[in-house]
Structure formats: C-alpha cells, structure tokens
Design a protein around this motif. Sequence first.
Motif: not given
Length: 411
Positions: A110-135
Amino acid sequence: MRWNRFWILGLGTLFTCTFFIQAKNNPVSRKQDKPIRTIVIDAGHGGEDPGAKGSYSTEKQVTLEVALKLGKILEENMPDVKVVYTRKSDRFDDPRKKAQIANDNKGELFVSIHCNSTGKIRKVTGYKTVYHKKGRRKVATRQAIYAYYPSNAKGTETYIWATSKNSAKMESLKQNSVIVLDANSEETKQLMNDSDPETFILLNTLRNAYFDQSLRLSTLIEDEFTRVGRISRGARQRNEKGIWVLSATAMPSVLVELGFISNPEEEDYLNSNSGQQELANCIYKAIKRYRDELDRFTNSRNNTQQSAKEERTGSGPHAYLKTGKSRKGKPVAPQQSDSYCVQLLVTDKFYKPGASIFRKLHGAVTREQVVMNKKKMNKYTLGRFRSDEQASTALRKARKLGFKDAFVTSC
Ligand SMILES: [Zn+2]
C-alpha cells in the motif's frame, strides 16, 4: 549485509506464517510464490478535502497526478501486477473506505501519496514607535513590524506507522485474515478469531515482518529521491493524523510526502509534468528494487525446498508443508526453519549478555545492532529452540518476566 539477513529472517518468518495460514485450506498451493501481485496506490485527500494548500495549487491535485503517473508506469513495466487505485478522480473518501478498498483487493503493498506543508514564517522588517499613557505621562515604546514569508522547508519524507500503532495493525491483520486463500471459509474464521496464544504469536510475527518490509521500502524510496537530487528528510515513523490508514491496511504500507507545497519553489516542481514524472519514477524504481529483493528471496527459498524435497525419498508434497495438529488439537506451524528464537526487546540501552535483566530467563541472550529511525538500537534475542512449542513456552516465560513486546521469530 544487514538486509540480506533481513530478507532471510523477516521473510522466512513471513512465509512460514503465510504457509501456515494457507496450508489450512490448500496445502500444496504455490500461488503465493509471486511475492507481489497487487499494489494499491492511494492518492491522498480528494473532493471536499483539498489537503495542504500552496499559493495556487492544492495537495489533492498533485497527489492524484502523481498517483496516476505511478500507476501507469507500474502497469506498463509490471504487467503481472494488478494496480488498484483508491481514487482516479477528484473524489473524497473516508480513510476507512480507502483501507477497505486496499483490504478487499487483497493488496500486498500500500503506497499512500501526500504533500507536506508548513506555516508561514514571521520576519521582523522594521520598527515603529507607539505611544501609550502611563499615569499622566506619555511613554514611547518601540514595536517590531512583521512580515510573513513562505517557509523554505523542502524535501521528501516517507513514513511508516509508529510502533505504538502495532496493536491496530495486528487487528487489521486479524480482521482481514491476511493472505488466506479462502478468507470466508468457516475454518479460517475460526482460526483467525481464535484468541489462543499461537494465533497471537503468528499475527504478531507477521506484523513484525510487515513492519520490516515497510521500513525497507521507505528507505528505498528515499534513496531513489536522493539519486535524482531531491533533499531527503528520511524514512520515519509517525503517529499523527493521516497515518491511520497505514495501520488499517493488512499489508506492508508506506506514506510518501512528495515535497512541500508551501514552498513556492517546490510547489512549481510538484505541479510540473517533469517533476511529477520524476517523483513517480523514483517510487516505481524503489518498488522494483523491493520486489526484486523479494523475488530473489522467494527463488532461493524454492530451490532450497526443492532440493530438500528430493532428498526425502518417497516424501509427498506435504513433506515441507506439514500442517498437522498438535496433541491439544491446535494447528502447528510448518517446520520451515531449523530453529526458533524469542525476540525480547529492541532498545537503545546496552546490556551485557549476562546482565541481571536477562538472568531469570535461564538461556543464552544474543545482541544484534539494528538501525531504526537513523538511531542505533540493540536487539536482544533469547536462545535457539528446535520447535515452536519450546519457543512458545520460553515466550510465555519472557512475557511474565516483563518482556511485554517479546515474540517468536525464526533464526
Ligand atoms: Zn496529506
């Protein structure tokens, strides 16, 4: 050399079992002499189940194309082999139905035929500055910006069932009366439903022979892939989803992952006519090598039997296919092998022959190195017994002493 030994031991055991079962109905049949008469090809997924998805194609399309190409090559080059497909169109079938097709057709591979897959990979492409209130203050923090890319995982894998599924495989062998010629006869049903220890040992031994054969074929398939330059991720055991069908089929069985449909480069290859043809060819060549090895073994076995038969003056066709009953009325396995051993366990642990775990067995224990899942393991075997009854007694004792996976084998 290891494989020579494998074919002699593993197949010797297998044929012993086969003849044992066959002989119940037809003691002089030689039909089984052709080792592979039916090959079942299973194109993974289908219909409402697309399987893994690439950027423009699905697994079910690729598996069907390769399965049909493989079938065509087999039909052209092995006209004596019947090729059975679990599907020839874009159709969905429950894995149970697929296993049933394989078992009903008395598949021998019995020979069963399939294909593999993996999820996408995440890469850092840059940074942004975000502001939030502290007090009452505003605080700035740096946050990464991500982008998602297809994984570059690539290559082939061939799977066999994990040993934890051994009992499921054994149940399939029992339910399908394995290679019995007349599976519907009352006598056969009685034999296979019998819960006596000898039937258990027989099925256990047969399952182990199928395991070895599946492992051999998976190694050959990966070897053929490597020869054409594919990256082989190896022959492996798997216990996850999609493997169920391997333990539900009463025959040697493998599951081939052709490549990663999630990788754009491999997706193109998997969808190309030349890529599909190459993959089908590799699987065919591996099956051919596997069948040739089986043939060689069968021929040498037949020659040995023929000369043994001629030496016994006046002996009839039953000379080497004894199927008599023991004193207790239980079937006795034919004496094809000179001696029997009890395989105790396969482990990565090293024990000396006189180690304390073997002491209560009161017999000679031999160690042999084997390779499983690319790991060096040690196989420990007890004694040499002249009859399977003696070996069965030793087996019961070994089980009582805690060697739960022990079984009788020829040696
Ligand atoms: Zn799949």
